[in-house]
Scaffold this active site. Structure first.
Site, mmCIF file in Angstrom:
data_model
loop_
_atom_site.group_PDB
_atom_site.id
_atom_site.type_symbol
_atom_site.label_atom_id
_atom_site.label_comp_id
_atom_site.label_asym_id
_atom_site.label_seq_id
_atom_site.Cartn_x
_atom_site.Cartn_y
_atom_site.Cartn_z
ATOM 1 N N SER A 42 0.792 -1.230 0.000
ATOM 2 C CA SER A 42 0.000 0.000 0.000
ATOM 3 C C SER A 42 0.820 1.274 0.000
ATOM 4 O O SER A 42 0.288 2.345 -0.301
ATOM 5 C CB SER A 42 -0.929 0.018 1.225
ATOM 6 O OG SER A 42 -0.181 -0.088 2.427
ATOM 7 N N ASP A 332 -3.209 7.923 8.247
ATOM 8 C CA ASP A 332 -4.056 7.058 9.053
ATOM 9 C C ASP A 332 -3.169 6.303 10.040
ATOM 10 O O ASP A 332 -2.040 6.714 10.304
ATOM 11 C CB ASP A 332 -4.907 6.130 8.173
ATOM 12 C CG ASP A 332 -4.076 5.212 7.281
ATOM 13 O OD1 ASP A 332 -2.866 5.014 7.556
ATOM 14 O OD2 ASP A 332 -4.622 4.668 6.297
ATOM 15 N N HIS A 335 -0.260 4.641 7.396
ATOM 16 C CA HIS A 335 0.375 5.266 6.236
ATOM 17 C C HIS A 335 0.719 6.741 6.464
ATOM 18 O O HIS A 335 -0.099 7.487 7.010
ATOM 19 C CB HIS A 335 -0.554 5.169 5.017
ATOM 20 C CG HIS A 335 -1.011 3.772 4.727
ATOM 21 N ND1 HIS A 335 -2.213 3.273 5.192
ATOM 22 C CD2 HIS A 335 -0.415 2.777 4.033
ATOM 23 C CE1 HIS A 335 -2.344 2.017 4.795
ATOM 24 N NE2 HIS A 335 -1.273 1.687 4.094
#
Length: 357
Positions: A42, A332, A335
């Site tokens: 991600s 978040d 990340h």
């Protein structure tokens, strides 16, 4: 300019969205990089998970609220991710599309694609936990990409793209932070020394596989200080939510082994530029000294902070989502923000780009 170079420029202009910016960064001998090819998780995913049946998606607000036109695209960030900054700094294009994108056109193949899938990792168990694309399948997609290059542009151009592209592999975070620590799946059978040994062997095999398919400029990212992620602080940092030194030591152990293995591969693979990219210290410095870098908050995210009251991911309805994400190191609970990524990418280019010459 040689004839093939003229043809190549014409192909790019005709078959892909126009992009006129020159490379800000060039290799030795004034050489440029024609394409950027991305594998991993991600940190660099630009939308591969959008069509998957998985809980790990980010194609909804507030993700992407600072991206072009405030559009959520599947990037696990408020804006750009490292693959975007790298593509633009290298003068390739503004954004490297996901290989899964429905809007992919032949011209996009010339400038590279992104196979990364949020939640993936070197360990085959890792992507199965959240039903995302494993590294083995990303490799198969890469083979399909090569065949499409050959069909559209011929074998000679394909070999040129593969050998001159910058190929980046960004994985291991989910293996260590999730599969080993948070979920505890691998802790039943491995201690950290043996588990990191296994991860490094998976990473080494992956590098050898993409080398065998034609990649020559290969950058492999080490693990960040995973014990300082907001989620790790909440789960393992006690009442004061301190960084987990145990998890950070696991990251450092993996990094030392990975660096040594990549050095060996560089010596054994002819014409290869295999580069270990160390991000641990740079991100840790930002976390430990946020004001030095212009941040105010480093122990929680703008949303999905990792506290017990707030979810792992961002939630559009979450009233606790911050309004000034540029003041936060993390977007978040897992990340970094776009601004943090921009700082890290700048350091990466300054430190490592000439290693690919």
């Amino acid at each position: 300019m040689e004839l093939w170079s003229v043809v190549f420029v014409c192909c790019v202009l005709c078959l892909s969205p126009s992009y006129t910016a020159e490379a800000i960064v060039k290799l030795g001998g004034n050489e440029t990089i024609p394409a950027l090819i991305i594998f991993g998780d991600s940190i660099v995913d630009t939308g591969s998970n959008n069509e998957l049946i998985t809980v790990l998606k980010s194609n909804f607000l507030p993700y992407g609220r600072d991206f072009q036109h405030g559009k959520p695209t599947g990037r696990f960030c408020n804006g750009k991710v490292p693959s975007d900054f790298l593509a633009e700094e290298l003068g390739i294009k503004r954004y490297i599309p996901s290989y899964m994108s429905h809007s992919l056109v032949p011209g996009d193949l010339l400038t590279g694609v992104n196979f990364a899938s949020g939640g993936s990792g070197y360990d085959p168990v890792t992507p199965t936990l959240v039903s995302v694309i494993p590294m083995s399948e990303q490799l198969e997609q890469f083979k399909g990409y090569i065949e499409k290059l050959k069909e559209n542009f011929g074998e000679g151009r394909t070999n040129f793209i593969l050998s001159k592209s910058l190929v980046l592999v960004v994985a291991s975070s989910n293996d260590i932070a999730n599969t080993y620590y948070a979920a505890g799946i691998r802790r039943l059978h491995y201690d950290i020394p043996s588990y990191t040994d296994m991860l490094v062997q998976f990473a080494s095999s992956f590098v050898k596989d993409i080398y065998a398919l034609g990649a020559r400029r290969i950058g492999v990212f080490g693990a960040p200080p995973l014990g300082c992620l907001p989620l790790a602080r909440t789960m393992f940092g006690g009442e004061q939510r301190k960084c987990s030194q145990e998890i950070n030591l696991a990251s450092k152990l993996f990094n030392s082994k990975l660096s040594a293995e990549l050095h060996n591969l560089k010596q054994s693979l002819p014409q290869a530029r295999v580069v270990y990219i160390h991000i641990y210290d740079s991100l840790l410095d930002i976390i430990q000294n946020p004001t030095k870098h212009g941040f105010d908050v480093a122990d929680r995210g703008c949303c999905g902070t990792g506290t017990l009251e707030v979810s792992y991911m961002c939630n559009e309805l979450d009233p606790q989502t911050c309004t000034n994400d540029s003041a936060y190191v993390f977007w978040d609970s897992y990340h970094p923000t776009e601004r943090t990524y921009q700082i890290l990418v700048s350091e990466i280019i300054n430190r490592y780009i000439n290693s690919f010459s």
